[in-house]
Each structure stands twice: as C-alpha cells, then as structure tokens.
Motif scaffolding. Structure first.
Motif, PDB file in Angstrom:
ATOM      1  N   ASP A   8       3.546 -37.487 -19.980  1.00 44.20           N
ATOM      2  CA  ASP A   8       3.062 -37.939 -18.667  1.00 44.20           C
ATOM      3  C   ASP A   8       4.232 -38.148 -17.708  1.00 44.20           C
ATOM      4  N   ASP A   9       5.149 -39.077 -18.019  1.00 46.21           N
ATOM      5  CA  ASP A   9       6.293 -39.300 -17.140  1.00 46.21           C
ATOM      6  C   ASP A   9       7.594 -38.746 -17.705  1.00 46.21           C
ATOM      7  N   PHE A  10       7.572 -38.184 -18.902  1.00 48.68           N
ATOM      8  CA  PHE A  10       8.749 -37.503 -19.450  1.00 48.68           C
ATOM      9  C   PHE A  10       8.278 -36.472 -20.479  1.00 48.68           C
ATOM     10  N   LEU A  11       9.074 -35.380 -20.597  1.00 44.28           N
ATOM     11  CA  LEU A  11       8.738 -34.291 -21.515  1.00 44.28           C
ATOM     12  C   LEU A  11       9.616 -34.293 -22.751  1.00 44.28           C
ATOM     13  N   LEU A  47      14.658 -25.867 -23.827  1.00 44.27           N
ATOM     14  CA  LEU A  47      13.256 -26.265 -23.942  1.00 44.27           C
ATOM     15  C   LEU A  47      12.797 -27.060 -22.724  1.00 44.27           C
ATOM     16  N   HIS A  48      13.692 -27.919 -22.239  1.00 43.51           N
ATOM     17  CA  HIS A  48      13.362 -28.787 -21.114  1.00 43.51           C
ATOM     18  C   HIS A  48      13.041 -27.973 -19.865  1.00 43.51           C
ATOM     19  N   LYS A  49      13.811 -26.958 -19.607  1.00 46.96           N
ATOM     20  CA  LYS A  49      13.596 -26.128 -18.417  1.00 46.96           C
ATOM     21  C   LYS A  49      12.287 -25.347 -18.489  1.00 46.96           C
ATOM     22  N   LEU A  65      23.899 -37.155 -26.814  1.00 46.90           N
ATOM     23  CA  LEU A  65      22.493 -36.888 -26.477  1.00 46.90           C
ATOM     24  C   LEU A  65      21.841 -38.074 -25.780  1.00 46.90           C
ATOM     25  N   LYS A  66      22.388 -39.290 -26.030  1.00 45.08           N
ATOM     26  CA  LYS A  66      21.883 -40.449 -25.295  1.00 45.08           C
ATOM     27  C   LYS A  66      22.173 -40.281 -23.804  1.00 45.08           C
ATOM     28  N   GLY A  67      23.391 -39.855 -23.498  1.00 38.39           N
ATOM     29  CA  GLY A  67      23.749 -39.616 -22.099  1.00 38.39           C
ATOM     30  C   GLY A  67      22.941 -38.492 -21.492  1.00 38.39           C
ATOM     31  N   GLU A  69      18.814 -36.796 -17.471  1.00 35.70           N
ATOM     32  CA  GLU A  69      17.739 -35.849 -17.170  1.00 35.70           C
ATOM     33  C   GLU A  69      16.511 -36.604 -16.635  1.00 35.70           C
ATOM     34  N   PRO A  70      15.925 -36.125 -15.529  1.00 36.30           N
ATOM     35  CA  PRO A  70      14.808 -36.861 -14.913  1.00 36.30           C
ATOM     36  C   PRO A  70      13.547 -36.891 -15.781  1.00 36.30           C
ATOM     37  N   ASN A  71      13.296 -35.850 -16.584  1.00 38.39           N
ATOM     38  CA  ASN A  71      12.079 -35.778 -17.394  1.00 38.39           C
ATOM     39  C   ASN A  71      12.352 -36.073 -18.862  1.00 38.39           C
TER      40      ASN A  71
END
Length: 783
Positions: free
Chosen positions: A325-328, A436-438, A452-454, A459-461
């Motif tokens: 919903d607010d993140f992928l 994958l995100h794109k 990966l935490k950073g 990343e906005p999503n």
C-alpha cells in the motif's frame, strides 16, 4: 505455481493436513489437487465456500459425511455394460444414501443461514431412493446376495442346504461307526477343495473306499472323501455352479440399472468430493482459529497478528505484516535465530493459503492479495551433485527469478547477497532490489548488511523492519517491528556472555562516529516503537472493553423499555377494566333514573344525563407509551430562525422563532416553547402545514374549550354563539369541536345543523357516537 516454491514455503504440509481432515477418499483426492489460484474471482469463490463450511460447523457441529465411497470406477464400468460385484453395488447404495442425508442436512442448515455455494453443489446430488432400495433388497450389509434376490436363487439355495445336510448326516454316521473309528485320525468332518472329507490314517487306505483330496505334511493322514457321499457332493457342486450363474445374473441386472443413472452418479461424485473438501478446509480453519481475509488483486497485504500455521500455538508469536500500500519493498534486519526467516515464510505461506481458498491464522480485517507468481529464495540450496557453493546455488535461483518476475509477482529473499565478500554481496543485493523496485515488484528481503538499511531508508517505496531481540535474556521475541531497522547487538550479547570489558571497549573504539550515532538512533527508535506498540495494545483493549460495555448497556436499555411497555400495557388494561365496570354501573344507574322519571313523571333533563356520561368518559386512562427515547435525524445544514421543524419528543410541527446557544424558541400553533437543537428535525418547506386565519383586531390568544353547551338557548342565540365559537376555535388551532344542543324537540339541533351546512370554515359534521352524547351532540370538523 512453482513446485519448488510450494516445497520451500511448506505449502505441501498444509495440503497434507487438508488431506488428513477429509472424511473419505473423494475429499482426499480433491484435497491432493489443492493449489493456489491466481484469478481473484476463483479465489473469492473458494474463500466463500470455506466460510460456508465454517458456518455449518458453527451452527450444526458434526457433519454427516459417513457412507461416502469413491464409486467413479464401478459407475463408469456399469455405464459401459460391465458387471459389478456385490461389494461395489453396496458401496454405490451407501453413497446414494450418504449423499441424500448430507443434502438434507445442508438444506436444513440453509434455512438458518444462506449457503449458496453448497446449495449449488447439492443440486447435482440425486435422490435415487428406488435404486438404493433395489440394491439393498438384493444384497445384505455383508455384501452377500440375499436368498430373496430371486425365486430361482431361493430354490437353489434351499436344495443346496438339503444336500449339505444329507452329506453331513452320512459323514456323521461314518465317523460314529465303531468299524471306522480306528481308521480315522480324528472323528471330525472337514473340507478340502470345497469337498467334504474325513482324516484317514494312511495305513488304512486300502480298507476305506473313497477319493483322496489331500495329505498332511507328515504324510500320516489322508483327507479322503468317502465313496458314499461322492455322488451327493457332485450334486452339491452342480447346484453351486447354478447358484453362481444366478448371482451373476442378479448383479448384472443391478449393474445395468446403475448404468442408466451413470451421468447422475458421476456428477454426484464430483459434488460430494467438493463438499468433503470444503469441510476439510473449514475444519482446518477451526483448528487454526483462522479468518477469511479480504482479497484484492492490487498487491496489497495487511495482516493483523499473523501466525505461522505450522508452529504450535503456544510457541508462535503473532506479527503484523504489511506490503504493497505505502511501500513495495520490506527489508528485515536483525540477529541470527531472531525470527527473520520465520517471518518471511509466514508472509509467503499465508499468501499461498489465501490464494488456495484457505482461511489464514490471523485476526479479523486482514487483507491478502492474489499474485501471478510467488518466488522465494530461502534456505541453503547448496548442491553437492552440481558442485555449486551456497552463493552459486542462491544466485542461480535468483537469475531464474529475475527472468520471470512482473509487477504482479511476490518475491521473498532470505539473506540476500550472503555467502560472498560482504562489500560485493551488499552491492549486488542493492542492485537486485533496485531492479525489482523499478519494476513495481512486491519484495520482502532479510539481510545482515547495514548498507541495505540505508538503501531502504533512502528509497521512497521501501521501508526497514526488524525482529525484536531481548538483550537481557539473550533470546529473540520474534516480534516484527516495521519502520525500525535492526541492530546486531553484538556488544551487548558479548558482554552478557562474559567477554572482557576491555576487549569490548577496544572494539567500540574502532567504530566510526557515524556508526555509533546510527546505532544509538536505532536503539531510540526501537524503544519508542515498543512504547507506541504497548500503548496501541492498551488502547485496543480499552476500546474492546468500551464496546462490550456499550453492548451490555444497549441490551439492558432494550430490556428496560420492553419491561416498561409491558407494565404500561398491564396498567392501562387494568384501568380500562375498572372504567368499563364503572361505566356499566353508571349506565345501570342512568337507566334506573329514566325509569323512575318515566314512572313518576320527574323532571330529570337529558342534558344532565349527558354531562354525567361525559364525566365518566373523561376518567378513562390515556397512558403515553414510549419504547425508546426518540432522536432527531441530523440536518444537512445548521438550523436557523424561520426553519420548519418537528419537535421529536413532542411529535409536533412548528417553526423556529429564535436560536440561542444550543436551544431554540419554537412556535407550535399558539404556543411557544424552548427546545434543545438535538430534539429538532428539519422539515422541507412544503411539509409544514399552513392555514390562513382571520382574527379579530387586537385580539389576544385565549384558552378555548373543545365543546360548546347550547342547551336552553333559542335558535338565534345558538347560531350567534356557534359563529363566535367557530372563530375562536380556528384562532386556537382546533380542528374538531363538539356542540351540545340536547335532544329535546330537535328544533335547536336542526337550526344549528342548517347553519353549519353553509358555513365556509366547516368541513363536515356528524352526530356524536356512542360515548360522545349521541343525537344530543353535533361533532364538527373544521377546515
């Protein structure tokens, strides 16, 4: 769906559990074909079917699924003209009976609660009671053809029993004979090759006439059929052959009857298999205390207190899961054995269960999505045969995933980028996630890499999450905290385990200032998250308590008003009885007065009798009953002066003269009253009735009675009084008035009614009814 993913996420264990809960081979075969579906409509129907099963268990408890067998093979053979065995025919009869019983059970339940899917399946279950009765009349419960199956069979078996009795009698006489007893090994009758024989000592073979059918292992005993019974045994054998032929004929006839209903029975088998499968799913849902999720095809997942179904209830820790919903992208970090992999598998397994039409172990209001494909790279996939390292095996799997994914896929990575150089592994992991995100792929990944935490933070999503770890007990709590990245807790764990303080301090000194600040920030975030979660749970508990109290209050209030109504009805009925008794007594008194007046020519006037009756009528109780306090409907806009309104608690209409704070001055007819705004209901302008009243100049409103006594007046005086009274009544807002003129000679009554007939403000008039004065009163309705 990829079989490897189903195995990795342990969906096959869920399927095996459903198979074990099915009641018959029909349902077990259907459960073995359980796979996740990708079409939303198909998934919704399957979920609805499971919900119907849960409803049936809740309403009725035990489901009558006994007596069902897999008869598809025998029915198919009968349709092709083949013969069936007695056991197969009995299974068909049991299945017909079991299907009819289950259908009746579901139809009865459907009357309590709608079961549309199950009713649709029941339409394909035929009655076929005549077929069942025919089978049971020919075959008993032990799958043996009855003597009564045909006249020929009854006759043949009767002859067989007679011949058997003769054979046994003859053999009994032989073994009891003193001349033969010394030749026999034992004085018994037995059978060999379906022939009756006696055990003869081998040394007497030449002295005993008969046919040898067998010999003992030691060779000392011969099992011989005496010559005296050979012919009778041959006759018995002939009868047995005829019996077998007759039985085969009976079974063929029954099979042919089954063949004529072949298509109906095949459809019934499919429906019964589906019903058994549905009840197996609902039974599993009851075991897990699972709920039906709200399904969508938009990739949105929101699961409340999700529990892994294969972990014992006493050990499982619920977690809230969100994605889409607010993140992928959800990046989960935390220490080893902290529960990251369990969380990942819970996410994937619940998705597969929901898509397979199974309810999920979570709380009400959970949301799941359908996906075209679920991909997972979890666990150690090292292959010795292929000489692949752990990293190579994972990467081979990831390559296949990246070639097949689309925006409607769900991808799960466990320890993404592990097994190689940390710097290169972290960079490769970020690149894979970025790919994958794109493309809008829903992704959940666990990792140890701080980089990966950073990545998730920038990343906005994407969003960080972690599994909670109790440093004091050195044990994970397995609780997922979304929005907070995990810490390694290496220093705290080492200190709790007894590592020297100087070694720990030396290690801390090697950290950069940024590392220390980030770790401290994460620690504070974890602390705040725990406090917020605790407060949320307390608020949720308080909300549930308030809802429970409100429900109890509403129930008690309903009971109160119901009891109040009953008491009011009882009081009113008792009052009516008392008044009826008094009226009866008064009528008797009045009749007696009239009789005395008639006899003694007294001067008791009629209008005095009317007044006495009117007084009695006024004593009749008029109780106001109110089941619930009435509430005004909220207006579309704020109320204002001039609005036409209904005063809800009075049931009267009027208009607002003035508003002050939360109260309004309302004009109701000639009366003004203050009313709270929440007791006023706005009316449309045309709803408020209007009347033009011509009043006297400078006249003041005054109290007007609902009746006018004209008795003793002449016609002119009476008409003048009526004219003035009608004006006053209209000014006071009265709609009905009573004119008391008495009976007498009828002159005054006739003159008054002639005047009313032409009056412009009179709508209608009539004589008073019984209890209103009769012909001595005219009741007038005003316009």
């Amino acid at each position: 769906m990829n079989e490897r993913v189903l195995r990795v996420l342990e969906f096959d264990k869920i399927r095996n559990k459903i198979i074990s809960l099915a009641s018959c081979s029909l349902g077990k075969a259907r459960a073995a074909d359980l796979y996740p579906a990708t079409d939303l409509q198909e998934v919704e129907r399957s979920q609805a079917a499971t919900e119907e099963g849960v409803t049936v268990y809740r309403l009725r408890g035990l489901i009558p699924l006994g007596g069902l067998h897999d008869i598809r093979g025998p029915v198919r053979r009968a349709t092709m003209g083949g013969t069936l065995s007695a056991k197969e025919l009995l299974d068909i009869a049991d299945t017909i009976q079991g299907g009819r019983r289950l259908k009746k059970f579901l139809q009865d339940t459907h009357e309590q609660h709608p079961l549309p899917i199950m009713m649709e399946l029941c339409e394909y279950i035929p009655e076929l009671r005549d077929v069942e009765d025919e089978i049971r009349s020919c075959i008993d419960d032990n799958a043996v053809v009855r003597d009564t199956a045909s006249q020929d069979l009854r006759r043949l078996r009767g002859e067989m029993r007679t011949v058997q009795a003769r054979i046994k009698d003859k053999l009994e006489s032989i073994i009891r004979s003193s001349s033969f007893q010394k030749m026999l090994q034992d004085p018994i009758i037995t059978q060999r090759n379906d022939r009756y024989v006696v055990p003869l000592k081998v040394e007497y073979r030449g002295s005993f006439d008969g046919i040898v059918h067998d010999q003992s292992a030691s060779g000392s005993t011969l099992f011989i059929e005496p010559a005296a019974v050979v012919q009778m045994s041959n006759s018995l054998r002939e009868l047995e052959v005829k019996e077998a032929r007759e039985i085969e004929r009976i079974l063929s006839t029954l099979a042919a009857q089954i063949g004529t209903h072949g298509s109906e029975l095949q459809d019934a088998q499919e429906s019964l298999a589906e019903l058994d499968f549905i009840f197996a799913k609902s039974n599993y849902a009851n075991e897990l205390r699972a709920v039906r999720p709200q399904m969508n095809e938009d990739g949105i997942v929101r699961v409340k207190r999700a529990r892994h179904p294969l972990i014992a209830p006493k050990d499982v820790v619920p977690s809230d899961l969100r994605l889409g919903d607010d993140f992928l992208l959800l990046v989960i970090t935390g220490p080893n054995t902290g529960g990251k992999t369990v969380t990942l598998k819970t996410f994937g397994l619940l998705s597969l269960m929901a898509m397979a039409g199974l309810h999920i172990p979570a709380d009400d209001g959970s949301v799941m999505s359908t996906f075209d494909e679920v991909f997972a790279d979890i666990g150690d996939e090292q292959s010795i045969e292929q000489s692949l390292s752990t990293f190579s095996s994972h990467m081979t799997n990831i390559v296949q995933i990246l070639e097949q994914v689309n925006f409607r896929s769900l991808v799960l990575f466990d320890e993404l980028g592990a097994g190689t150089d940390p710097t290169e592994g972290a960079a490769l992991a970020m690149s894979i996630l970025d790919f994958l995100h794109k493309r809008g792929v829903r992704t959940v990944a666990t990792t140890h890499y701080s980089e990966l935490k950073g990545y998730a933070f920038n990343e906005p999503n994407a969003i960080n999450a972690s599994v909670e770890f109790d440093v004091q007990s050195l044990r994970p709590t397995y609780r997922l905290m979304i929005g907070v990245p995990g810490r390694s807790n290496a220093f705290a764990i080492s200190q709790r385990l007894g590592l020297r303080t100087d070694v720990i301090e030396a290690a801390k000194s090697r950290l950069t200032t940024e590392d220390v600040q980030v770790d401290e920030l994460i620690r504070k975030l974890e602390h705040n998250q725990l406090i917020a979660e605790q407060e949320r749970r307390e608020a949720e508990e308080l909300r549930r308590e308030l809802e429970a109290l409100r429900g109890e209050f509403e129930k008690e209030r309903e009971t109160f008003y119901a009891q109040k109504d009953k008491l009011m009805e009882r009081a009113e009925e008792e009052a009516r009885k008392a008044v009826r008794k008094a009226e009866k007594e008064a009528e008797e008194i009045v009749d007696e007065l009239r009789r005395i007046a008639a006899e003694e020519r007294g001067q008791i006037k009629e209008h005095r009798l009317i007044e006495m009756r009117k007084q009695l009528e006024d004593k009749a109780p008029k109780l106001k009953r109110e089941s619930k306090p009435k509430q005004a409907k909220p207006a579309d806009r704020p109320l204002q002066a001039g609005d036409h309104v209904t005063v809800v608690h009075l049931g009267q209409k009027g208009h607002i003269v003035d508003i002050s704070g939360k109260q309004a001055m309302v004009q109701i007819g000639m009366m003004k009253t203050k009313v709270r705004l929440d007791q006023l209901e706005l009316l449309a302008p045309e709803v408020m009735p209007t009347r033009t009243v011509v009043g006297r100049k400078n006249s003041e409103p005054k109290h007007v009675k609902m009746e006018l006594d004209l008795r003793g007046s002449n016609i002119e005086e009476g008409i003048h009084a009526v004219d003035k009274y009608i004006d006053d009544a209209i000014m006071a807002g009265l709609s009905t008035i009573h004119l008391i003129h008495g009976k007498g000679t009828g002159v005054l009554r006739t003159g008054i009614q002639d005047y009313l007939r032409g009056h412009r403000q009179v709508k209608s008039y009539r004589f008073g009814a019984e209890g209103e004065g009769g012909n001595g009163v005219t009741v007038v309705t005003l316009k």
